[in-house]
Design a protein around this motif. Structure first.
Motif, mmCIF file in Angstrom:
data_model
loop_
_atom_site.group_PDB
_atom_site.id
_atom_site.type_symbol
_atom_site.label_atom_id
_atom_site.label_comp_id
_atom_site.label_asym_id
_atom_site.label_seq_id
_atom_site.Cartn_x
_atom_site.Cartn_y
_atom_site.Cartn_z
ATOM 1 N N PRO A 26 -84.107 -27.787 -45.519
ATOM 2 C CA PRO A 26 -84.091 -27.099 -46.813
ATOM 3 C C PRO A 26 -83.149 -25.899 -46.805
ATOM 4 O O PRO A 26 -83.010 -25.207 -45.789
ATOM 5 C CB PRO A 26 -85.553 -26.664 -47.005
ATOM 6 C CG PRO A 26 -86.336 -27.623 -46.178
ATOM 7 C CD PRO A 26 -85.479 -27.916 -44.983
ATOM 8 N N ASP A 27 -82.479 -25.680 -47.930
ATOM 9 C CA ASP A 27 -81.552 -24.553 -47.991
ATOM 10 C C ASP A 27 -81.701 -23.791 -49.295
ATOM 11 O O ASP A 27 -82.324 -24.242 -50.256
ATOM 12 C CB ASP A 27 -80.103 -25.012 -47.789
ATOM 13 C CG ASP A 27 -79.615 -25.944 -48.899
ATOM 14 O OD1 ASP A 27 -80.415 -26.261 -49.801
ATOM 15 O OD2 ASP A 27 -78.447 -26.348 -48.844
ATOM 16 N N LEU A 28 -81.130 -22.600 -49.285
ATOM 17 C CA LEU A 28 -81.081 -21.710 -50.430
ATOM 18 C C LEU A 28 -79.609 -21.471 -50.729
ATOM 19 O O LEU A 28 -78.877 -20.956 -49.877
ATOM 20 C CB LEU A 28 -81.803 -20.406 -50.097
ATOM 21 C CG LEU A 28 -81.743 -19.229 -51.089
ATOM 22 C CD1 LEU A 28 -83.034 -18.403 -50.989
ATOM 23 C CD2 LEU A 28 -80.542 -18.319 -50.807
ATOM 24 N N SER A 29 -79.166 -21.884 -51.912
ATOM 25 C CA SER A 29 -77.761 -21.749 -52.275
ATOM 26 C C SER A 29 -77.628 -20.773 -53.440
ATOM 27 O O SER A 29 -78.371 -20.863 -54.419
ATOM 28 C CB SER A 29 -77.167 -23.098 -52.673
ATOM 29 O OG SER A 29 -77.166 -23.985 -51.572
ATOM 30 N N VAL A 30 -76.668 -19.881 -53.311
ATOM 31 C CA VAL A 30 -76.439 -18.852 -54.322
ATOM 32 C C VAL A 30 -74.981 -18.887 -54.760
ATOM 33 O O VAL A 30 -74.071 -18.893 -53.917
ATOM 34 C CB VAL A 30 -76.761 -17.449 -53.772
ATOM 35 C CG1 VAL A 30 -76.496 -16.382 -54.851
ATOM 36 C CG2 VAL A 30 -78.190 -17.378 -53.287
ATOM 37 N N SER A 31 -74.776 -18.931 -56.061
ATOM 38 C CA SER A 31 -73.450 -18.724 -56.634
ATOM 39 C C SER A 31 -73.571 -17.522 -57.563
ATOM 40 O O SER A 31 -74.272 -17.573 -58.571
ATOM 41 C CB SER A 31 -72.982 -19.959 -57.411
ATOM 42 O OG SER A 31 -71.747 -19.715 -58.039
ATOM 43 N N LEU A 32 -72.916 -16.437 -57.190
ATOM 44 C CA LEU A 32 -73.092 -15.168 -57.888
ATOM 45 C C LEU A 32 -71.747 -14.648 -58.386
ATOM 46 O O LEU A 32 -70.757 -14.650 -57.650
ATOM 47 C CB LEU A 32 -73.717 -14.136 -56.943
ATOM 48 C CG LEU A 32 -73.733 -12.667 -57.388
ATOM 49 C CD1 LEU A 32 -74.622 -12.488 -58.620
ATOM 50 C CD2 LEU A 32 -74.214 -11.771 -56.247
ATOM 51 N N HIS A 33 -71.711 -14.220 -59.646
ATOM 52 C CA HIS A 33 -70.539 -13.565 -60.216
ATOM 53 C C HIS A 33 -70.983 -12.233 -60.815
ATOM 54 O O HIS A 33 -71.942 -12.201 -61.597
ATOM 55 C CB HIS A 33 -69.895 -14.408 -61.311
ATOM 56 C CG HIS A 33 -69.365 -15.722 -60.853
ATOM 57 N ND1 HIS A 33 -70.179 -16.814 -60.631
ATOM 58 C CD2 HIS A 33 -68.093 -16.123 -60.571
ATOM 59 C CE1 HIS A 33 -69.426 -17.832 -60.239
ATOM 60 N NE2 HIS A 33 -68.170 -17.445 -60.198
ATOM 61 N N VAL A 34 -70.296 -11.163 -60.444
ATOM 62 C CA VAL A 34 -70.527 -9.850 -61.048
ATOM 63 C C VAL A 34 -69.212 -9.416 -61.689
ATOM 64 O O VAL A 34 -68.176 -9.350 -61.025
ATOM 65 C CB VAL A 34 -70.983 -8.806 -60.012
ATOM 66 C CG1 VAL A 34 -71.311 -7.487 -60.725
ATOM 67 C CG2 VAL A 34 -72.195 -9.303 -59.236
#
Length: 446
Positions: A103-111
């Motif tokens: 299992p994984d945790l994926s983050v795509s973040l734009h600020v």
């Protein structure tokens, strides 16, 4: 509350983070997600998300996040969005791969905008957040960088094409970004001692064997000459097979491509062209502005110095048919182009933009364009000349010969419409906006 869209994020450069780490939900999703949210709330000073979105939108809270995760959960996991519409804007996609073998945790973040991180304090907070995530959710590789500059790399997907990624994963350092987290496998492939001696602003070994590297104190200054030299030196240090001068030359070219270009569009088409740059990827925008600055549309030729007399038996009935054609265009496009109902110069510019943005001439067959769109558009264009420039219709049996007299010239709106609808490029070469402004010069003055 309005949430950020991809189009919104494309309007100004963002600080972009892609993160993929291990996730262990054996003690429950809530307890495993809590450290992620703890560190987001602790370090996202001034840009904490305010909205949680799944099947519905909710004000940000821990409970709202957990409810959203449950709401979007399927056989594979769950994906939710966290947003902030105030400045700085935030778009964060969180995906929990719960059904995978690992299992994984994926983050795509734009600020947005990246200029928010021109101060060291804001950049330090971002680094601290990523450090905390990387210590809690071990990652093979993660990176944060300017969206615009990222798009100029040889292979924006972390420096690899899809085939290489599927075959090798994070097998070596293809590209170096402002902030990098190298997992233990990558560290060992480079050599831990070499990795820890990287000439950069910050190099830190994490408890799980990963190494965090920040090239420069502030994320917003990634394109300065000093930051580019550091980036090149660090990249060549980690990849001794690369040539420093070659790497630095490419980085300088990328910086040059991002230098703002002042729009200097041809005045007759400026209302139309000024809308186009935002439709391109931000990495391409300055080059496109330069190209549009150099664009000079052909001088309109769809006019006659002397009108051919009308050759129709019943001019009133023909003009009524033109009105029906024009109203048909309004009926079809009024939702996408609301201003079309006003028959103004601005509505012509809105049509130019709509047809260009939707690739209209390429989406429909010639039968549709020739049989419906072009006649309706010609009638509408002629009606705008009549209504806004005091023109007078001179109908002819052959549609493309039908004219609108404006001052000392007569104009051929149906001929213009046919040339206009030949291709996407022809929408620029034969824009409705330019045609109107050219005819406007011949409007009788009081």
């Amino acid at each position: 509350m309005k949430t950020l869209t991809i189009h919104d994020l494309n309007k100004a450069d963002c600080l972009r983070l892609f993160y993929d780490g291990a996730f262990n939900p054996k003690d429950g999703v809530e307890s495993e997600v809590a450290p992620f949210l703890d560190n987001l709330e602790k370090y996202a000073d001034g840009w904490v998300p305010t909205l949680v979105k799944a099947k519905r939108s909710r004000k940000y809270s821990r409970d709202a996040v957990l409810r959203a995760i449950d709401e979007r959960r399927d056989a594979y996991g769950s994906t939710i969005g966290l947003f902030r519409s105030e400045n700085p804007g935030v778009s964060l996609s969180l995906t929990l791969g719960l059904a995978q073998a690992e299992p994984d945790l994926s983050v795509s973040l734009h600020v947005q905008p990246i200029s928010f991180f021109a101060q060291e304090e804001a950049s330090r907070g971002f680094v601290a957040m990523v450090r905390a995530w990387a210590s809690r959710y071990p990652s093979h590789y993660a990176a944060a960088h300017s969206t615009a500059d990222w798009g100029l790399t040889d292979n924006p997907a972390f420096g690899r094409d899809d085939e290489t990624w599927r075959r090798d994963g994070f097998d070596k350092i293809y590209e170096l970004f402002w902030l990098n987290v190298f997992g233990p496998k990558l560290v060992e492939s480079v050599g831990r001692e070499r990795m820890l001696s990287t000439p950069a602003h910050l190099v830190e070994e994490l408890p799980n064997g990963s190494v965090l590297v920040a090239l420069w104190p502030t994320a917003a200054e990634f394109a300065s000459e000093e930051a580019r030299v550091v980036q090149a030196r660090a990249h060549v240090h980690l990849r001794p097979d690369l040539d420093f001068d070659t790497v630095l030359c490419k980085l300088r070219e990328r910086s040059a491509a991002l230098v703002p270009v002042e729009p200097r569009f041809h005045p007759d088409v400026a209302p139309f062209l000024s809308r186009l740059p935002d439709e391109f990827a931000i990495s391409e925008r300055q080059r496109k502005i330069a190209e549009l600055n150099a664009f000079r549309p052909p001088v309109p030729e769809e006019w006659l110095p002397v009108a051919h007399p009308s050759d129709v038996a019943n001019p009133e009935r023909v003009l009524e048919s033109y009105g029906d054609l024009s109203e048909g265009l309004v009926a079809v496009l009024h939702t996408d182009v609301p201003s079309i109902m006003k028959e103004t110069p601005e509505s012509l510019t809105d049509l130019d933009f709509h047809f260009w943005k939707t690739h209209f001439p390429e989406r429909y067959t010639r039968d549709v364009l020739d049989g419906h769109t072009i006649p309706a558009l010609g009638a509408y264009l002629g009606d705008v000349l009549v209504r806004r420039l005091g023109g007078t219709w001179v109908p002819r049996q052959k549609l493309e010969e039908s004219q609108v007299r404006v001052g000392k010239r007569v104009w051929l709106p149906f001929l213009r419409a046919r040339r206009y609808m030949q291709s996407r490029q022809s929408l620029l070469d034969y824009s409705l906006t330019q045609f109107f402004h050219e005819a406007e010069r011949y409007r009788p003055r009081d």
